[in-house]
Design a protein around this motif. Structure first.
Motif, PDB file in Angstrom:
ATOM      1  N   UNK A   1       0.839  -1.193   0.000  1.00 18.04           N
ATOM      2  CA  UNK A   1       0.000   0.000   0.000  1.00 18.04           C
ATOM      3  C   UNK A   1       0.878   1.249   0.000  1.00 18.04           C
ATOM      4  N   UNK A   2       0.250   2.433   0.052  1.00 19.43           N
ATOM      5  CA  UNK A   2       0.997   3.682  -0.015  1.00 19.43           C
ATOM      6  C   UNK A   2       1.915   3.891   1.184  1.00 19.43           C
ATOM      7  N   UNK A   3       1.572   3.237   2.303  1.00 20.85           N
ATOM      8  CA  UNK A   3       2.397   3.363   3.510  1.00 20.85           C
ATOM      9  C   UNK A   3       3.574   2.389   3.511  1.00 20.85           C
ATOM     10  N   UNK A   4       3.651   1.560   2.464  1.00 23.36           N
ATOM     11  CA  UNK A   4       4.753   0.608   2.386  1.00 23.36           C
ATOM     12  C   UNK A   4       4.482  -0.712   3.059  1.00 23.36           C
ATOM     13  N   UNK A   5       3.226  -0.955   3.434  1.00 29.41           N
ATOM     14  CA  UNK A   5       2.873  -2.221   4.078  1.00 29.41           C
ATOM     15  C   UNK A   5       2.509  -3.264   3.025  1.00 29.41           C
ATOM     16  N   UNK A   6       2.985  -4.481   3.230  1.00 27.00           N
ATOM     17  CA  UNK A   6       2.653  -5.564   2.321  1.00 27.00           C
ATOM     18  C   UNK A   6       1.187  -5.945   2.534  1.00 27.00           C
ATOM     19  N   UNK A   7       0.425  -5.994   1.453  1.00 33.21           N
ATOM     20  CA  UNK A   7      -1.011  -6.246   1.552  1.00 33.21           C
ATOM     21  C   UNK A   7      -1.448  -7.541   0.882  1.00 33.21           C
ATOM     22  N   UNK A   8      -0.616  -8.084   0.004  1.00 34.83           N
ATOM     23  CA  UNK A   8      -0.990  -9.312  -0.698  1.00 34.83           C
ATOM     24  C   UNK A   8       0.244  -9.916  -1.356  1.00 34.83           C
ATOM     25  N   UNK A   9       0.150 -11.186  -1.706  1.00 35.13           N
ATOM     26  CA  UNK A   9       1.219 -11.802  -2.484  1.00 35.13           C
ATOM     27  C   UNK A   9       0.653 -12.906  -3.365  1.00 35.13           C
ATOM     28  N   UNK A  10       1.375 -13.208  -4.423  1.00 38.96           N
ATOM     29  CA  UNK A  10       0.987 -14.253  -5.366  1.00 38.96           C
ATOM     30  C   UNK A  10       2.117 -15.262  -5.491  1.00 38.96           C
ATOM     31  N   UNK A  11       1.796 -16.532  -5.250  1.00 36.67           N
ATOM     32  CA  UNK A  11       2.779 -17.611  -5.331  1.00 36.67           C
ATOM     33  C   UNK A  11       2.705 -18.289  -6.695  1.00 36.67           C
ATOM     34  N   UNK A  12       3.852 -18.520  -7.292  1.00 37.74           N
ATOM     35  CA  UNK A  12       3.969 -19.265  -8.542  1.00 37.74           C
ATOM     36  C   UNK A  12       4.698 -20.572  -8.224  1.00 37.74           C
ATOM     37  N   UNK A  13       3.946 -21.654  -8.168  1.00 38.20           N
ATOM     38  CA  UNK A  13       4.500 -22.949  -7.788  1.00 38.20           C
ATOM     39  C   UNK A  13       5.179 -23.629  -8.977  1.00 38.20           C
ATOM     40  N   UNK A  14       6.247 -24.334  -8.704  1.00 34.58           N
ATOM     41  CA  UNK A  14       6.905 -25.120  -9.738  1.00 34.58           C
ATOM     42  C   UNK A  14       5.992 -26.273 -10.153  1.00 34.58           C
ATOM     43  N   UNK A  15       5.977 -26.612 -11.429  1.00 37.79           N
ATOM     44  CA  UNK A  15       5.176 -27.765 -11.864  1.00 37.79           C
ATOM     45  C   UNK A  15       5.620 -29.038 -11.152  1.00 37.79           C
ATOM     46  N   UNK A  16       4.667 -29.891 -10.798  1.00 36.86           N
ATOM     47  CA  UNK A  16       4.968 -31.160 -10.137  1.00 36.86           C
ATOM     48  C   UNK A  16       4.810 -32.287 -11.133  1.00 36.86           C
ATOM     49  N   UNK A  17       5.252 -33.486 -10.742  1.00 39.19           N
ATOM     50  CA  UNK A  17       5.178 -34.641 -11.629  1.00 39.19           C
ATOM     51  C   UNK A  17       3.761 -34.877 -12.116  1.00 39.19           C
ATOM     52  N   UNK A  18       3.607 -35.011 -13.414  1.00 38.31           N
ATOM     53  CA  UNK A  18       2.302 -35.295 -13.997  1.00 38.31           C
ATOM     54  C   UNK A  18       1.443 -34.067 -14.230  1.00 38.31           C
ATOM     55  N   UNK A  19       1.922 -32.903 -13.794  1.00 32.43           N
ATOM     56  CA  UNK A  19       1.159 -31.661 -13.991  1.00 32.43           C
ATOM     57  C   UNK A  19       2.077 -30.642 -14.668  1.00 32.43           C
ATOM     58  N   UNK A  20       1.750 -30.289 -15.869  1.00 38.13           N
ATOM     59  CA  UNK A  20       2.601 -29.371 -16.632  1.00 38.13           C
ATOM     60  C   UNK A  20       2.277 -27.906 -16.359  1.00 38.13           C
ATOM     61  N   UNK A  21       1.038 -27.627 -15.980  1.00 33.62           N
ATOM     62  CA  UNK A  21       0.635 -26.250 -15.759  1.00 33.62           C
ATOM     63  C   UNK A  21       1.147 -25.738 -14.411  1.00 33.62           C
ATOM     64  N   UNK A  22       1.584 -24.501 -14.437  1.00 36.39           N
ATOM     65  CA  UNK A  22       2.048 -23.865 -13.204  1.00 36.39           C
ATOM     66  C   UNK A  22       0.847 -23.442 -12.360  1.00 36.39           C
ATOM     67  N   UNK A  23       0.886 -23.775 -11.076  1.00 33.23           N
ATOM     68  CA  UNK A  23      -0.182 -23.355 -10.166  1.00 33.23           C
ATOM     69  C   UNK A  23       0.125 -21.947  -9.670  1.00 33.23           C
ATOM     70  N   UNK A  24      -0.851 -21.056  -9.794  1.00 33.06           N
ATOM     71  CA  UNK A  24      -0.703 -19.672  -9.329  1.00 33.06           C
ATOM     72  C   UNK A  24      -1.734 -19.434  -8.234  1.00 33.06           C
ATOM     73  N   UNK A  25      -1.258 -18.949  -7.087  1.00 31.17           N
ATOM     74  CA  UNK A  25      -2.149 -18.785  -5.939  1.00 31.17           C
ATOM     75  C   UNK A  25      -1.986 -17.390  -5.345  1.00 31.17           C
ATOM     76  N   UNK A  26      -3.083 -16.641  -5.302  1.00 27.30           N
ATOM     77  CA  UNK A  26      -3.073 -15.275  -4.763  1.00 27.30           C
ATOM     78  C   UNK A  26      -3.709 -15.272  -3.368  1.00 27.30           C
ATOM     79  N   UNK A  27      -3.109 -14.520  -2.457  1.00 26.19           N
ATOM     80  CA  UNK A  27      -3.644 -14.436  -1.095  1.00 26.19           C
ATOM     81  C   UNK A  27      -3.467 -13.019  -0.544  1.00 26.19           C
ATOM     82  N   UNK A  28      -4.297 -12.671   0.430  1.00 26.36           N
ATOM     83  CA  UNK A  28      -4.302 -11.328   1.011  1.00 26.36           C
ATOM     84  C   UNK A  28      -3.661 -11.344   2.399  1.00 26.36           C
TER      85      UNK A  28
END
Length: 210
Positions: A95-122
């Protein structure tokens, strides 16, 4: 002889008085240390402030560094790939005050799953040298409900008690067990990496029902 006895008596009285003062000083110092520790503990937040879901997983470590050094790494979610092998990168929002307000994780593909899992959280709580909490949206890649991640740090002399706990529900038991096992494996990896970096010991890697 009387003079010697008087001097000896005065010396003994002085020693007793000094000993009493020393004990009182130590007691006061111990009391102040206990009060300071209680004040720090009072700042630690609890999951029931945000969710009613049960504790499913919890990692507790005692690390051989002070809180400030540990916080420099774990206080910023963007650093998670440095101590979690399953993550390719983490992007953070502020935010404008410099506080972290959210993040998005990009997971490495796992065996048998080619698509990257993307997870957003507050991020719903973030306090320097103390901890942070994040709340997942109800629709997420892992099928979790009332999903809260709560990380806290607590000083123990020159060491730090690092605690990371996860509360969540799932629509069915199969998904619940899948997520608990997944956190167990991920937290084993995180534990090894943090201990390798800071030194210390693992106190627990708790999994509900195990």
């Amino acid at each position: 002889m009387d003079k010697i006895n008087v001097v000896a008596g005065a010396t003994l009285a002085l020693l007793i008085t000094c000993a009493g003062c020393y004990r009182n000083s130590n007691q006061q110092l111990n009391f102040e240390n206990e009060m300071e520790q209680k004040a720090v503990s009072a700042n630690l937040r609890t999951a029931d402030e945000w969710v009613s879901s049960p504790l499913r997983n919890r990692l507790t470590l005692k690390l051989n560094r002070n809180v400030e050094e540990v916080w420099a790494l774990v206080g910023d979610p963007a650093n998670m790939p440095q101590y979690s092998d399953g993550l390719r990168k983490v992007e953070t929002e502020f935010d404008e005050a410099g506080n972290c307000t959210a993040y998005t994780c990009y997971f490495k593909p796992v065996d048998g799953v080619n698509e990257e899992i993307i997870h957003h959280t507050t991020i719903i709580w973030h306090e320097r040298n103390t901890g942070w909490a994040s709340l997942d949206p109800e629709v997420n890649p892992f099928g979790m409900l009332q999903s809260l991640s709560l990380m806290t740090l607590e000083a123990d002399e020159e060491q730090t008690v690092f605690k990371w706990q996860f509360h969540f529900n799932c629509e069915n038991e199969m998904m619940l067990n899948f997520n608990k096992d997944g956190y167990k494996s991920a937290l084993d990896d995180i534990s090894q990496r943090l201990i390798k970096k800071f030194g210390g010991t693992q106190l627990e890697n708790f999994v509900e029902g195990s």
